[in-house]
Design an enzyme around this catalytic site. Sequence first.
Site, short mmCIF file in Angstrom:
data_model
loop_
_atom_site.label_atom_id
_atom_site.label_comp_id
_atom_site.label_asym_id
_atom_site.label_seq_id
_atom_site.Cartn_x
_atom_site.Cartn_y
_atom_site.Cartn_z
N THR A 105 5.75 27.42 15.22
CA THR A 105 6.97 27.06 15.96
C THR A 105 8.21 27.68 15.31
O THR A 105 9.10 28.18 16.02
CB THR A 105 7.12 25.53 16.03
OG1 THR A 105 6.01 24.98 16.75
CG2 THR A 105 8.42 25.14 16.72
N SER A 144 5.84 28.60 25.43
CA SER A 144 5.66 27.66 24.33
C SER A 144 5.23 28.47 23.12
O SER A 144 4.64 29.55 23.28
CB SER A 144 4.58 26.63 24.68
OG SER A 144 4.13 25.95 23.51
N THR A 145 5.51 27.94 21.94
CA THR A 145 4.97 28.59 20.74
C THR A 145 3.47 28.78 20.86
O THR A 145 2.90 29.77 20.40
CB THR A 145 5.28 27.74 19.49
OG1 THR A 145 6.69 27.69 19.30
CG2 THR A 145 4.61 28.32 18.25
N ASN A 146 2.82 27.84 21.53
CA ASN A 146 1.36 27.82 21.57
C ASN A 146 0.75 28.94 22.39
O ASN A 146 -0.46 29.19 22.29
CB ASN A 146 0.87 26.46 22.08
CG ASN A 146 1.32 25.33 21.20
OD1 ASN A 146 1.80 25.54 20.09
ND2 ASN A 146 1.18 24.10 21.68
N THR A 191 -32.82 54.19 -7.13
CA THR A 191 -32.95 52.86 -6.55
C THR A 191 -33.04 51.87 -7.69
O THR A 191 -33.76 52.10 -8.67
CB THR A 191 -34.20 52.75 -5.66
OG1 THR A 191 -35.35 53.10 -6.42
CG2 THR A 191 -34.10 53.69 -4.46
N SER A 322 -5.67 54.57 -21.52
CA SER A 322 -5.64 53.57 -22.58
C SER A 322 -4.40 53.72 -23.43
O SER A 322 -3.92 54.83 -23.67
CB SER A 322 -6.89 53.70 -23.45
OG SER A 322 -6.83 52.83 -24.56
N SER A 323 -3.92 52.58 -23.92
CA SER A 323 -2.79 52.60 -24.85
C SER A 323 -3.26 52.78 -26.29
O SER A 323 -2.44 52.97 -27.18
CB SER A 323 -2.01 51.29 -24.72
OG SER A 323 -2.84 50.20 -25.08
N LYS A 328 -8.68 59.00 -23.01
CA LYS A 328 -9.48 58.22 -22.05
C LYS A 328 -8.82 58.26 -20.67
O LYS A 328 -7.61 58.05 -20.54
CB LYS A 328 -9.61 56.78 -22.52
CG LYS A 328 -10.59 55.95 -21.73
CD LYS A 328 -10.81 54.60 -22.43
CE LYS A 328 -11.92 53.80 -21.76
NZ LYS A 328 -11.50 53.24 -20.48
#
Length: 479
Positions: A105, A144-146, A191, A322-323, A328
């Site tokens: 609404t 209507s909102t509906n 697999t 990586s820090s 990496k």
Amino acid sequence: MENTETVRIEHDLLGDLAVPAHAYYGVHTLRAMENFPISGVAISQYPEFIKALAEIKAAAARANQELGLLPARKAELIVLACQEVCNGALHEQFPIDAIQGGAGTSTNMNANEVIANRALELGGHQRGEYAHLHPNEDVNMSQSTNDVYPTAIKVALQRMIAGLVLAMTELRNACEDKAVEFNDVLKMGRTQLQDAVPMTLGQEFASYAVMISEDQERLREAAALLREISLGATAIETGINAHPDYALKVCRHLNALTGLEFVTAANLIEATQDVGAFVQLSGVLKRVAVKLSKICNDLRLLSSGPRAGLGEINLPPRQAGSSIMPGKVNPVIPEVVNQIAFEVIGNDITVTLAAEGGQLQLNAFEPIIAHSLFKSIAHLEAGCRTLTSRCIRGITANRQHLLDSVTRSIGIVTALNPYIGYTNATRIAKRALAENRSVADIVLEEGLLTANELARILRPEVLTQPSIQTANLDRPLAG
């Protein structure tokens, strides 16, 4: 510092409220802003949804004018205001949270107020002078909102699905291009993460293209179910306060405005409470997410390494990984798509619960359904485009490494079954593994096949597609 911003006083069921004078929204929107500080995601962040609301209001104005219910001047002003919203104007005037109580609404009221106030301006009046053109009585006439809210969701979803399908086409095309590029790259299939039989890297990417294509079809099927709308049904879909001919006329005008093909539901009471089409779409989005995540899992596995993993393909490097570990590089693009998939799967659960939670003639939880579907589609589209441009198109193959893995693999013994028998093949596989030798070496050592026969059996075109298998190796093998 004293706030000197001017306000206008608007009135609703609960009383008076001071609305900022500059705002196109009104009292109902302001109350919703106060009531629902939930997600921080305003409905304006879904522009297709705002556009859909405006198209519905314009279609309603034209239908009501055609039926002699709305004066031509008012209808003209409403349509002009709606056109501006459709073109992207005033979207910032839709500030309410996407997650809201009231079955939507607040969203419908927000649209009514913004369109009414802009129409008033276009007619030479001030915002808030609703005696000349009213949000509810004029902009919301016969509605209507509906019936407005779910229809707006469906209009928006049609366009968003089209965008996702297009992004998936780009991803599928990229996989097809890689299938051609890697058509001659022999590798081992697997697999259960164990060596299986040879295939080509091209076949692997071609399978991804097919997976994506199949889900595009499922999306188109789900979109077709969203073409049934309930405009004209009003409050509980009995059509109260709407002209008997309104439903068909507003649908015709909406189709003309959107360029889409909607139909009025055969049973409007059923259409209001049944959100099955949203559940169906959510399930398809989950399917898309699962497939994309599986593809990304494969890419991360195939590119793992570079020395201690499979190392079959190289993903384009996109950032330092990586820090603390110099050099990496991580598979960040597949990782972000995986996370999108996790979100979409969670959104599907939300949609499922919200759909199940509906009661009697209305589902009050369509706001969270809409929010979940919009997020899922938007993020999947962005994920597909990112995966295409930042990952798939830049993938390269470690060709020699792949060929070496085929030569070393125990799994290649499967191709010898028709010629040396399953029992011999099993024994050869055990010896090769125990002695760390190639299958071909042991077969030659035991005199089960000649070098020439082995070469003919182990040709790539024989290993990677159906062929006529015969123990009489004097006859040519069919590739």
